[in-house]
Design an enzyme around this catalytic site. Structure first.
Site, PDB file in Angstrom:
ATOM      1  N   ASP A 125     -29.777  -9.809  -4.564  1.00  0.00           N
ATOM      2  CA  ASP A 125     -28.454  -9.558  -5.129  1.00  0.00           C
ATOM      3  C   ASP A 125     -28.123  -8.059  -5.134  1.00  0.00           C
ATOM      4  O   ASP A 125     -28.997  -7.225  -5.344  1.00  0.00           O
ATOM      5  CB  ASP A 125     -28.385 -10.084  -6.573  1.00  0.00           C
ATOM      6  CG  ASP A 125     -28.367 -11.606  -6.627  1.00  0.00           C
ATOM      7  OD1 ASP A 125     -28.509 -12.207  -5.556  1.00  0.00           O
ATOM      8  OD2 ASP A 125     -28.205 -12.166  -7.712  1.00  0.00           O
ATOM      9  N   CYS A 166     -25.819 -14.098  -7.536  1.00  0.00           N
ATOM     10  CA  CYS A 166     -25.745 -15.371  -8.245  1.00  0.00           C
ATOM     11  C   CYS A 166     -24.647 -15.356  -9.316  1.00  0.00           C
ATOM     12  O   CYS A 166     -24.081 -14.312  -9.618  1.00  0.00           O
ATOM     13  CB  CYS A 166     -27.094 -15.665  -8.890  1.00  0.00           C
ATOM     14  SG  CYS A 166     -27.457 -14.535 -10.239  1.00  0.00           S
ATOM     15  N   CYS A 199     -34.462 -11.040  -5.251  1.00  0.00           N
ATOM     16  CA  CYS A 199     -33.456 -12.095  -5.101  1.00  0.00           C
ATOM     17  C   CYS A 199     -32.368 -11.723  -4.091  1.00  0.00           C
ATOM     18  O   CYS A 199     -31.588 -12.573  -3.688  1.00  0.00           O
ATOM     19  CB  CYS A 199     -32.831 -12.450  -6.439  1.00  0.00           C
ATOM     20  SG  CYS A 199     -31.979 -11.080  -7.222  1.00  0.00           S
ATOM     21  N   CYS A 253     -30.658 -10.568 -14.167  1.00  0.00           N
ATOM     22  CA  CYS A 253     -29.331 -10.282 -13.612  1.00  0.00           C
ATOM     23  C   CYS A 253     -28.581  -9.299 -14.510  1.00  0.00           C
ATOM     24  O   CYS A 253     -27.885  -8.405 -14.020  1.00  0.00           O
ATOM     25  CB  CYS A 253     -28.530 -11.569 -13.467  1.00  0.00           C
ATOM     26  SG  CYS A 253     -29.436 -12.916 -12.671  1.00  0.00           S
TER      27      CYS A 253
HETATM   28 FE1  FES Z   1     -31.229 -11.871  -9.086  1.00  0.00          FE
HETATM   29 FE2  FES Z   1     -29.172 -12.992 -10.230  1.00  0.00          FE
HETATM   30  S1  FES Z   1     -30.819 -14.007  -9.254  1.00  0.00           S
HETATM   31  S2  FES Z   1     -29.508 -10.889  -9.952  1.00  0.00           S
END
Ligand code: FES
Length: 123
Positions: free
Chosen positions: A35, A58, A33, A102
């Site tokens: 992040d 996110c 993702c 997450c």
């Molecule tokens: Fe990957 Fe939030 S979408 S940490």
């Protein structure tokens, strides 16, 4: 998608920011993702005296890290290492299943910071 509690915390995080001259920093990322989370610690008498975070990601990633900080502040390193992503999710309330990873990332960032601190201490 997100509950009111999560949105409110996202708008008003309690631990966002950086610590100047921290005792330890942990940084992790999720390739899928994109992040990235960074956790800063001040440690005194083996306890987490202060904690801040910087998360580029996110809403759930930011809120997970913020709740993680709330959970572990004041805990010993040993106690903090026992905190799981389930503890974070419990604090967050209703987390969309697609966003559970997450909270895992937040837990990893803290573990990384503590590991780095313990490595530094051994030198
Ligand atoms: Fe990957 Fe939030 S979408 S940490």
């Amino acid at each position: 998608m997100y509950s009111k509690k999560i949105i409110n915390r996202f708008k008003n995080p309690k631990f966002a920011g950086e610590i100047k001259n921290p005792d330890a920093v942990g940084e992790v990322g999720n390739i899928k993702c994109g992040d990235i989370m960074k956790v800063f610690l001040t440690i005194k008498n083996n306890k987490i005296k202060n904690i801040r975070f910087k998360t580029y990601g996110c809403v759930a990633a930011i809120v997970s890290t913020d709740f993680l900080c709330e959970i572990v502040k004041g805990k010993t390193l040993k106690q903090a290492l026992k905190v799981t992503n389930k503890d974070i999710v419990k604090k967050m309330g209703d987390v969309p299943p697609i966003k559970l990873h997450c909270s895992v990332l937040a837990q990893k960032a803290l573990k990384q910071a503590i590991k780095n601190y313990q490595k530094k201490k051994k030198k």
